[in-house]
Design an enzyme around this catalytic site. Structure first.
Site, PDB file in Angstrom:
ATOM      1  N   HIS A 107       9.179  35.873 -17.856  1.00 43.41           N
ATOM      2  CA  HIS A 107       9.013  37.130 -17.079  1.00 43.41           C
ATOM      3  C   HIS A 107       9.872  37.950 -17.074  1.00 43.41           C
ATOM      4  O   HIS A 107      11.159  37.800 -17.572  1.00 43.41           O
ATOM      5  CB  HIS A 107       9.246  35.719 -15.165  1.00 43.41           C
ATOM      6  CG  HIS A 107      10.705  35.301 -15.212  1.00 43.41           C
ATOM      7  ND1 HIS A 107      10.965  34.274 -15.397  1.00 43.41           N
ATOM      8  CD2 HIS A 107      11.589  36.535 -14.524  1.00 43.41           C
ATOM      9  CE1 HIS A 107      12.397  34.465 -15.040  1.00 43.41           C
ATOM     10  NE2 HIS A 107      12.773  35.402 -14.725  1.00 43.41           N
TER      11      HIS A 107
HETATM   12  C1  T46 Z   1      15.557  35.358 -14.226  1.00 44.58           C
HETATM   13  C2  T46 Z   1      16.052  33.855 -15.093  1.00 44.58           C
HETATM   14  C3  T46 Z   1      17.616  33.964 -16.116  1.00 44.58           C
HETATM   15  C4  T46 Z   1      13.214  29.277  -6.356  1.00 44.58           C
HETATM   16  O1  T46 Z   1      13.051  29.151  -5.425  1.00 44.58           O
HETATM   17  N1  T46 Z   1      14.790  30.275  -6.421  1.00 44.58           N
HETATM   18  C5  T46 Z   1      15.763  31.034  -7.190  1.00 44.58           C
HETATM   19  O2  T46 Z   1      15.973  31.634  -6.778  1.00 44.58           O
HETATM   20  C6  T46 Z   1      15.462  31.246  -8.164  1.00 44.58           C
HETATM   21  C7  T46 Z   1      15.864  31.842  -9.121  1.00 44.58           C
HETATM   22  C8  T46 Z   1      14.169  29.821  -8.417  1.00 44.58           C
HETATM   23  N2  T46 Z   1      13.119  29.854  -7.838  1.00 44.58           N
HETATM   24  C9  T46 Z   1      12.241  28.422  -8.083  1.00 44.58           C
HETATM   25  C10 T46 Z   1      11.473  29.308  -8.853  1.00 44.58           C
HETATM   26  C11 T46 Z   1      10.301  28.375  -9.462  1.00 44.58           C
HETATM   27  O3  T46 Z   1       9.610  27.307  -8.796  1.00 44.58           O
HETATM   28  O4  T46 Z   1      12.349  27.655  -9.191  1.00 44.58           O
HETATM   29  C12 T46 Z   1      11.566  27.392  -9.743  1.00 44.58           C
HETATM   30  C13 T46 Z   1      12.377  27.954 -11.482  1.00 44.58           C
HETATM   31  O5  T46 Z   1      12.252  29.739 -11.728  1.00 44.58           O
HETATM   32  P1  T46 Z   1      11.964  29.761 -13.123  1.00 44.58           P
HETATM   33  O6  T46 Z   1      10.833  29.012 -13.730  1.00 44.58           O
HETATM   34  O7  T46 Z   1      11.822  31.478 -12.501  1.00 44.58           O
HETATM   35  O8  T46 Z   1      13.271  29.909 -13.420  1.00 44.58           O
HETATM   36  P2  T46 Z   1      13.896  30.202 -15.037  1.00 44.58           P
HETATM   37  O9  T46 Z   1      14.742  29.544 -15.504  1.00 44.58           O
HETATM   38  O10 T46 Z   1      11.952  30.634 -15.440  1.00 44.58           O
HETATM   39  O11 T46 Z   1      14.430  31.699 -15.072  1.00 44.58           O
HETATM   40  C14 T46 Z   1      14.891  32.386 -13.473  1.00 44.58           C
HETATM   41  C15 T46 Z   1      15.167  33.202 -12.709  1.00 44.58           C
HETATM   42  O12 T46 Z   1      13.855  32.689 -12.013  1.00 44.58           O
HETATM   43  C16 T46 Z   1      14.996  34.566 -12.925  1.00 44.58           C
HETATM   44  O13 T46 Z   1      14.667  35.228 -12.510  1.00 44.58           O
HETATM   45  O14 T46 Z   1      15.651  36.837 -14.475  1.00 44.58           O
HETATM   46  O15 T46 Z   1      16.605  32.741 -14.339  1.00 44.58           O
END
Ligand code: T46
Length: 134
Positions: free
Chosen positions: A51
């Site tokens: 993303h």
């Molecule tokens: C990024 C990379 C480096 C929340 O509810 N609150 C939060 O502050 C965050 C970061 C995530 N979430 C929820 C959203 C999704 O349902 O946690 C779940 C997993 O998030 P995501 O799939 O986006 O995680 P990554 O590891 O792919 O990405 C994360 C960050 O979301 C993103 O901003 O830049 O780490």
């Protein structure tokens, strides 16, 4: 790539007692910190991310382990490896990112300039390319 760079996080070493690293908002990093999050218990070779963010600045650092970060601004790609607790990767807006866990028990810590908002995410690569080429 313009709005991404590695920084050395300031570190104080005390002989025989280890190291302490720190950074301060608007001094060592170019934004105010609104949110901290961290990712752990990730199996080796897992790819997370996939993303970009429309309006978010972040610093990524890896206090333990080894994590590869693949960045793409739609025109060029760059790869960084976070494997030292005193290295940080600053990432600005409109950068597609993938993170690959390369060592067991690696921890990815992030300080972000904004509160969490799902509306700020671009999770579709085609949409990302359309947006940056506008
Ligand atoms: C990024 C990379 C480096 C929340 O509810 N609150 C939060 O502050 C965050 C970061 C995530 N979430 C929820 C959203 C999704 O349902 O946690 C779940 C997993 O998030 P995501 O799939 O986006 O995680 P990554 O590891 O792919 O990405 C994360 C960050 O979301 C993103 O901003 O830049 O780490």
């Amino acid at each position: 790539m313009n709005n991404t760079r590695i920084i050395n996080i300031k570190t104080i070493s005390t002989e025989g007692m280890g190291d302490l690293s720190f950074f301060e908002e608007l001094k060592d990093i170019p934004f105010e910190i609104k949110r901290i999050y961290y990712t752990y218990n990730v199996p080796v070779q897992t790819k997370r991310g996939g993303h970009a963010h429309k309006d978010l600045q972040q610093i990524l650092f890896c206090p333990y382990g080894k994590i590869k970060v693949l960045l793409d601004n739609g025109y060029e790609k760059e790869e960084f490896t976070l494997s030292s607790p005193n290295n940080g990767l600053l990432i600005g807006n409109n950068i597609w990112r993938d993170m690959i866990w390369e060592q067991e028990n690696s921890v990815l810590c992030v300080a972000a300039s904004k509160l969490y908002s799902e509306n700020d995410y671009i999770r579709d690569y085609k949409e990302f390319l359309e947006l940056i080429r506008k």
